[in-house]
Scaffold this motif. Structure first.
Motif, short mmCIF file in Angstrom:
data_model
loop_
_atom_site.label_atom_id
_atom_site.label_comp_id
_atom_site.label_asym_id
_atom_site.label_seq_id
_atom_site.Cartn_x
_atom_site.Cartn_y
_atom_site.Cartn_z
N UNK A 525 0.84 -1.20 0.00
CA UNK A 525 0.00 0.00 0.00
C UNK A 525 0.87 1.25 0.00
N UNK A 526 0.45 2.28 -0.75
CA UNK A 526 1.30 3.48 -0.82
C UNK A 526 0.53 4.79 -0.65
N UNK A 527 -0.80 4.75 -0.58
CA UNK A 527 -1.47 6.02 -0.36
C UNK A 527 -2.97 5.95 -0.51
N UNK A 528 -3.58 7.11 -0.30
CA UNK A 528 -5.04 7.25 -0.30
C UNK A 528 -5.41 8.43 -1.19
N UNK A 529 -6.37 8.20 -2.08
CA UNK A 529 -6.73 9.16 -3.12
C UNK A 529 -7.38 10.41 -2.54
N UNK A 530 -7.01 11.54 -3.12
CA UNK A 530 -7.68 12.80 -2.80
C UNK A 530 -8.64 13.15 -3.93
N UNK A 531 -9.78 13.71 -3.58
CA UNK A 531 -10.70 14.28 -4.56
C UNK A 531 -10.88 15.76 -4.23
N UNK A 532 -11.60 16.46 -5.08
CA UNK A 532 -11.61 17.91 -4.98
C UNK A 532 -13.01 18.49 -5.05
N UNK A 533 -13.12 19.72 -4.56
CA UNK A 533 -14.30 20.56 -4.76
C UNK A 533 -13.81 21.85 -5.40
N UNK A 534 -14.43 22.24 -6.52
CA UNK A 534 -14.09 23.49 -7.19
C UNK A 534 -15.39 24.18 -7.61
#
Length: 562
Positions: A525-534
């Motif tokens: 495992x290497x990370x966790x996804x980020x999502x965005x608000x724009x």
């Protein structure tokens, strides 16, 4: 579940069979004359009314709650179809809290964990004014099974569902679901205890629809539901509208602030980004286009733009049934060698480097610190990795690294190939078409050695992640345990924890299993996804932005500036 990256990140394949808001909004009577269900709620800040326009890169797979299995679909359907149980409209751990939806209280669970008793709230009506009946729940589940939905496996633990599916008669009864339309009582009996079942009842698949809803895909004309919004003006592959239901009034459930949300499908993310920047579109569901992301961050962070870490995990699977990854030293070498900073850069910074298999927002998450393979934000230990490869006697062995052809996935397979070559193996990537990728690596005949994998929660329960490394979940086809992890200690912990409906009581057990996964190098495992608000300038960024841990941006809280 694993999601292909289709613009934003979408849910893709069927799940394995294992599988406070302040101000009161609502009067004593509903607008249609029906008795109130207890008073919906609305946040104490932000304006109400108005219309906004949002952009999706892709039309949802379905606008039918029995069938939808994409992020775009779930985010919308949650506002239209309320299940018996649901979640708080809040961020973080609070938003992952299961609360009564159309049921008047949480279920009464029998001592053996197999029988769930619920009672439907009185006076409920669908958006078309039709009364809600207890028997609608059984019809809702029958539609999921009859239509061979990707969500079918979640409900196959109910007594009688196997017979219902085998017999193929849509109108037949499911013996494990007993309802009484007069009293509103609903009793569900499981084949065996499953501590995840309250969460399964929250899923959009279980969002109630009328008992006469056809056993056909209803995307073109979605059925009425019980929720703050209803569908209108559906234009398949082009867009649809969410229109506020003024009579929605369910105790402790969020009412809509906006009068209407117009959803448009705009396939070009660069155009979406420009349209939001220029206030032609009020919100884009996908992250801004990669080549524009740096400028968006610099100009609009905490004004119109924000990033959120999702309940997801990105990892490389390492097949423990196939050489050379049947040797722990080789799996350890991979973990020492991967540079999580470089992997984050491949995501344009939209990845939070980590060590754990469980994501930070999940119950049972306890940060593994120090990480046995080194600080996730520091340089890797390539020298140690090379030494382990030599010790294992596998230098020069061939490895095929699997990946799919999605823009964010293909570079990850190529990156892992480069790393394996650097530490002494002979690796090459094999890129598979995205629509068949997970079934390809999920077949034991493929003998996929290593490759790209990811998981976004179906529901916020650690068991929804842990089955990916549970030996009991291994199967010959459609296998989601891509690494064929079969650690007796992990299996024993999960067997016990998965049966307990009290998630707080077993959170420590899941944390222990998480640590065993990482220290045993059962994958990388290497990370966790980020999502965005724009947003556009018209939107009230400060008062009306709630990023929900299950459904991402909460549409019911969106509002315009006063």
């Amino acid at each position: 579940m694993p999601r292909s990256l289709r613009g934003m990140i979408c849910l893709s394949f069927a799940c394995a069979a294992t599988f406070g808001l302040a101000a009161c909004g609502g009067d004593d009577k509903k607008g249609d004359g029906a008795p109130s269900s207890g008073g919906g709620t609305s946040s104490s800040t932000g304006s109400t009314g108005g219309t906004i326009t949002t952009a999706y890169t892709s039309f949802p797979d379905f606008l039918d709650p029995a069938l939808s299995y994409t992020q775009e679909g779930w985010q919308t359907l949650w506002t239209v179809y309320t299940p018996l149980l649901t979640y708080k409209h809040a961020e973080g751990a609070e938003g992952a809290t299961v609360v009564p939806g159309l049921a008047e209280a949480m279920p009464d669970i029998s001592a053996d964990g197999k029988t769930y008793k619920l009672k439907l709230r009185s006076g409920l009506k669908y958006s078309d004014g039709k009364a809600v009946k207890a028997s609608d729940f059984e019809h809702t589940i029958k539609r999921v099974l009859n239509l061979e939905s990707g969500g079918s496996s979640f409900y196959m633990g109910i007594v009688g569902t196997e017979k219902y599916v085998k017999d193929g008669k849509a109108s037949a009864d499911i013996s494990g679901i007993v309802t009484d339309d007069k009293t509103g009582d609903i009793t569900i009996t499981l084949e065996k205890p499953d501590g995840r079942f309250p969460y399964i009842l929250t899923m959009d698949f279980a969002g109630l629809v009328p008992g006469d809803t056809p056993f056909e895909n209803q995307t073109k004309n979605p059925p009425p539901g019980v929720g703050p919004y209803k569908f209108d003006n559906v234009r398949v592959n082009r867009g649809y509208d969410l229109v506020k239901v003024p009579t929605f009034d369910v105790a402790d459930q969020q009412v809509a602030k906006l009068d209407k949300i117009e959803v448009q499908v705009i396939k070009n993310r660069r155009r979406q980004t420009q349209d939001v920047t220029q206030n032609k579109i009020d919100y884009m569901n996908d992250p801004p286009a990669p080549d524009q992301l740096r400028d968006i961050r610099a100009q609009y962070t905490d004004k119109r733009y924000r990033e959120f870490v999702t309940n997801s995990t990105y990892y490389f699977f390492l097949n423990e049934r196939v050489a050379p990854f049947n040797k722990p030293e080789v799996r350890q070498a991979v973990n020492y060698a991967i540079d999580k900073r470089s992997l984050a850069r491949l995501f344009g910074g939209l990845l939070e480097p980590g060590c754990n298999f469980l994501p930070p927002g999940m119950k049972g998450y306890q940060k593994i610190d120090p990480c046995p393979w080194g600080d996730p934000t520091a340089a890797p230990n390539v020298a140690k990795a090379k030494e382990l490869i030599k010790q294992a006697g596998v230098a020069g062995q061939s490895v095929t690294v699997f990946g799919n052809d999605e823009p964010e996935a293909k570079p990850l397979a190529e990156y892992l190939s480069d790393v394996l070559n650097e530490i002494g193996l002979k690796a090459k990537p094999r890129i598979v078409e995205a629509s068949v990728y997970f079934t390809t690596i999920g077949s034991q005949k493929t003998k996929a050695q290593a490759g790209f994998a990811n998981w976004f929660q179906d529901f916020p329960h650690p068991g929804n992640f842990m089955f990916l490394v549970d030996g009991k979940s291994i199967q010959s086809t459609n296998n989601q345990n891509f690494g064929n992890v079969d650690d007796p200690k992990i299996n024993a912990i999960l067997t016990k924890a998965d049966q307990n409906a009290d998630i707080d009581a077993v959170a420590g057990d899941y944390a222990a299993a998480d640590k065993l996964i990482v220290t045993g190098a059962h994958g990388a495992p290497y990370g966790h996804r980020k999502l965005t608000v724009f947003y556009s300038e018209r939107m009230d960024f400060d008062n009306c932005t709630v990023f929900h841990p299950v459904y991402n941006l909460d549409f019911t809280n969106l509002c315009l500036k006063k």
